[in-house]
Write a protein that holds these residues in place. Structure first.
Motif, mmCIF file in Angstrom:
data_model
loop_
_atom_site.group_PDB
_atom_site.id
_atom_site.type_symbol
_atom_site.label_atom_id
_atom_site.label_comp_id
_atom_site.label_asym_id
_atom_site.label_seq_id
_atom_site.Cartn_x
_atom_site.Cartn_y
_atom_site.Cartn_z
ATOM 1 N N TYR A 62 3.406 7.326 -3.596
ATOM 2 C CA TYR A 62 3.977 6.816 -2.345
ATOM 3 C C TYR A 62 5.002 7.790 -1.774
ATOM 4 C CZ TYR A 62 1.949 2.148 -2.799
ATOM 5 O OH TYR A 62 1.085 1.086 -2.877
ATOM 6 N N LEU A 63 4.997 7.889 -0.454
ATOM 7 C CA LEU A 63 5.961 8.706 0.257
ATOM 8 C C LEU A 63 7.348 8.061 0.213
ATOM 9 C CD1 LEU A 63 3.815 9.497 3.413
ATOM 10 C CD2 LEU A 63 4.372 11.110 1.575
ATOM 11 N N LEU A 79 3.367 1.317 9.260
ATOM 12 C CA LEU A 79 3.321 2.347 8.227
ATOM 13 C C LEU A 79 4.671 2.542 7.544
ATOM 14 C CD1 LEU A 79 0.963 4.912 9.961
ATOM 15 C CD2 LEU A 79 0.455 3.484 7.976
ATOM 16 N N ARG A 80 5.682 1.820 7.980
ATOM 17 C CA ARG A 80 6.954 1.841 7.248
ATOM 18 C C ARG A 80 6.799 1.182 5.887
ATOM 19 N NH1 ARG A 80 10.247 2.355 4.374
ATOM 20 N NH2 ARG A 80 12.520 2.496 4.564
ATOM 21 N N THR A 81 5.872 0.237 5.772
ATOM 22 C CA THR A 81 5.647 -0.472 4.509
ATOM 23 C C THR A 81 4.671 0.304 3.639
ATOM 24 O OG1 THR A 81 6.016 -2.598 5.585
ATOM 25 C CG2 THR A 81 4.834 -2.630 3.483
ATOM 26 N N ARG A 82 5.059 0.559 2.399
ATOM 27 C CA ARG A 82 4.189 1.301 1.490
ATOM 28 C C ARG A 82 2.942 0.483 1.175
ATOM 29 N NH1 ARG A 82 7.953 -0.948 -2.538
ATOM 30 N NH2 ARG A 82 6.719 -2.141 -4.045
ATOM 31 N N GLY A 83 1.857 1.170 0.861
ATOM 32 C CA GLY A 83 0.674 0.456 0.408
ATOM 33 C C GLY A 83 -0.618 1.064 0.879
ATOM 34 N N VAL A 84 -0.853 1.039 2.168
ATOM 35 C CA VAL A 84 -2.161 1.442 2.683
ATOM 36 C C VAL A 84 -2.282 2.956 2.731
ATOM 37 C CG1 VAL A 84 -2.365 -0.659 4.065
ATOM 38 C CG2 VAL A 84 -1.382 1.397 5.092
ATOM 39 N N TRP A 139 -4.850 0.456 -6.434
ATOM 40 C CA TRP A 139 -5.503 -0.689 -5.786
ATOM 41 C C TRP A 139 -6.641 -0.271 -4.855
ATOM 42 C CZ3 TRP A 139 -5.828 -2.178 -0.609
ATOM 43 C CH2 TRP A 139 -5.129 -1.367 0.292
ATOM 44 N N CYS A 140 -6.596 0.950 -4.319
ATOM 45 C CA CYS A 140 -7.689 1.383 -3.445
ATOM 46 C C CYS A 140 -8.288 2.703 -3.896
ATOM 47 C CB CYS A 140 -7.237 1.454 -1.990
ATOM 48 S SG CYS A 140 -5.973 2.716 -1.652
ATOM 49 N N ALA A 233 4.409 -12.403 0.910
ATOM 50 C CA ALA A 233 3.203 -12.802 1.636
ATOM 51 C C ALA A 233 2.887 -11.817 2.768
ATOM 52 C CB ALA A 233 3.371 -14.213 2.189
ATOM 53 N N ARG A 234 3.919 -11.409 3.487
ATOM 54 C CA ARG A 234 3.708 -10.421 4.560
ATOM 55 C C ARG A 234 3.286 -9.075 3.981
ATOM 56 N NH1 ARG A 234 4.910 -9.105 9.883
ATOM 57 N NH2 ARG A 234 5.509 -6.926 10.227
ATOM 58 N N PHE A 235 3.907 -8.701 2.866
ATOM 59 C CA PHE A 235 3.573 -7.433 2.214
ATOM 60 C C PHE A 235 2.100 -7.411 1.815
ATOM 61 C CE2 PHE A 235 3.541 -4.969 -1.860
ATOM 62 C CZ PHE A 235 3.810 -3.716 -1.322
ATOM 63 N N ILE A 236 1.625 -8.473 1.201
ATOM 64 C CA ILE A 236 0.244 -8.530 0.733
ATOM 65 C C ILE A 236 -0.740 -8.486 1.897
ATOM 66 C CG2 ILE A 236 -1.443 -10.033 -0.431
ATOM 67 C CD1 ILE A 236 0.880 -10.948 -2.228
ATOM 68 N N ALA A 237 -0.339 -9.009 3.046
ATOM 69 C CA ALA A 237 -1.230 -8.999 4.210
ATOM 70 C C ALA A 237 -1.612 -7.584 4.628
ATOM 71 C CB ALA A 237 -0.561 -9.726 5.377
ATOM 72 N N HIS A 238 -0.750 -6.600 4.335
ATOM 73 C CA HIS A 238 -1.076 -5.211 4.637
ATOM 74 C C HIS A 238 -2.312 -4.752 3.852
ATOM 75 C CE1 HIS A 238 3.150 -5.384 5.931
ATOM 76 N NE2 HIS A 238 2.986 -4.240 6.567
#
Length: 267
Positions: A62-63, A79-84, A139-140, A233-238
């Motif tokens: 992660y950045l 894109l501020r939220t890590r994950g995708v 995860w991906c 919940a919002r985090f997982i929606a990403h």
């Protein structure tokens, strides 16, 4: 998780027997599916057999928050939220896999989720030369881009309200088609731990957060960076769109496909 570990170990031993080394093993699974636990168990079993093994987690690529803030400003606020895809240092991941493939010693990054920042380089994991097996889990890991036409329809309220024009999801999909495809092309074998559905991910990910909270509290560390239920919940929606796509698309091409029940046991 023992049943999954037994099956993955058997498969990996067979793949190692007939392959050049190092073998780069991709391990894909939804959040909370037990990837990290399985990877650590596999590493320990391989080490007991004299097979030099290391683990690289996609999460550790992660950045930094600063880099993601720049993406949020220049591409899309989500894109501020890590994950995708787009929120990882893909170039460093490619360089790390190439160094390991060439038999070189290297160091693998680590990311502190409680701080939401990369660990300092002094805490990165050294990897010796001439590794036999690298477990690349995430995860991906191994995911492919979707058909652009399906991106027009939001999969959840986050996409509908925060990405009404589809800018974020098109950018993520384009990254999967380009830089992430280059990264994942370095995988020799792909294992999929398939959740019974996206709906279970919230429970699994919540259990992870609870475990991390207990660990940090036991260490006397700050837990302020951890997520409460609405934030989680919002985090997982990403992650929802790509998780659903992986469960639909990847089983047909994974080298080993393990469908899990709600307790993470192979069905």
């Amino acid at each position: 998780m023992t049943g999954s570990l037994d099956r993955v170990e058997t498969a990996v031993r067979g793949w190692l027997a007939g392959a050049r080394r190092p073998l780069i093993l991709g391990l894909c699974g939804a959040q909370g599916s037990g990837k990290s636990t399985l990877a650590e168990g596999l590493r320990d079993r391989m080490a007991a057999r004299g097979i030099a093994t290391a683990i690289l987690s996609l999460d550790d690529l992660y950045l930094s928050g600063e880099a993601r803030a720049a993406l949020a400003r220049d591409v899309h606020p989500l894109l501020r939220t890590r994950g995708v895809p787009l929120t990882h240092d893909v170039a460093y991941g490619i360089a790390s896999l190439d160094a390991i493939r060439a038999g070189h010693a290297t160091v693998l990054p680590r990311f502190d989720k409680a701080r939401d920042e990369p660990e300092p380089e002094t805490r990165w994991q050294p990897v010796p030369a001439n590794l036999d097996l690298l477990i690349f889990e995430g995860w991906c890991v191994g995911a492919r881009a979707e058909d652009d036409r399906v991106l027009a329809v939001p999969v959840n309220a986050l996409e509908r309200d925060a990405d009404p024009e589809g800018v974020w999801r098109r950018a993520v999909n384009a990254a999967l088609r380009t830089s992430y495809a280059d990264l994942f092309a370095r995988i020799d074998r792909l294992v999929l731990l398939a959740a019974p559905g996206f709906e279970i991910v919230a429970r699994w990910r919540g259990e992870q957060e609870d475990t991390l909270r207990r660990t940090l509290e036991a260490q006397g560390r700050d837990t302020a960076g951890l997520m409460d239920a609405p934030t989680l919940a919002r985090f997982i929606a990403h992650y929802e769109r790509l998780t659903r796509w992986i469960l639909e698309e990847m089983p047909a091409r994974a080298d080993l496909f393990l469908r899990l029940d709600t307790d993470r046991r192979p069905a």
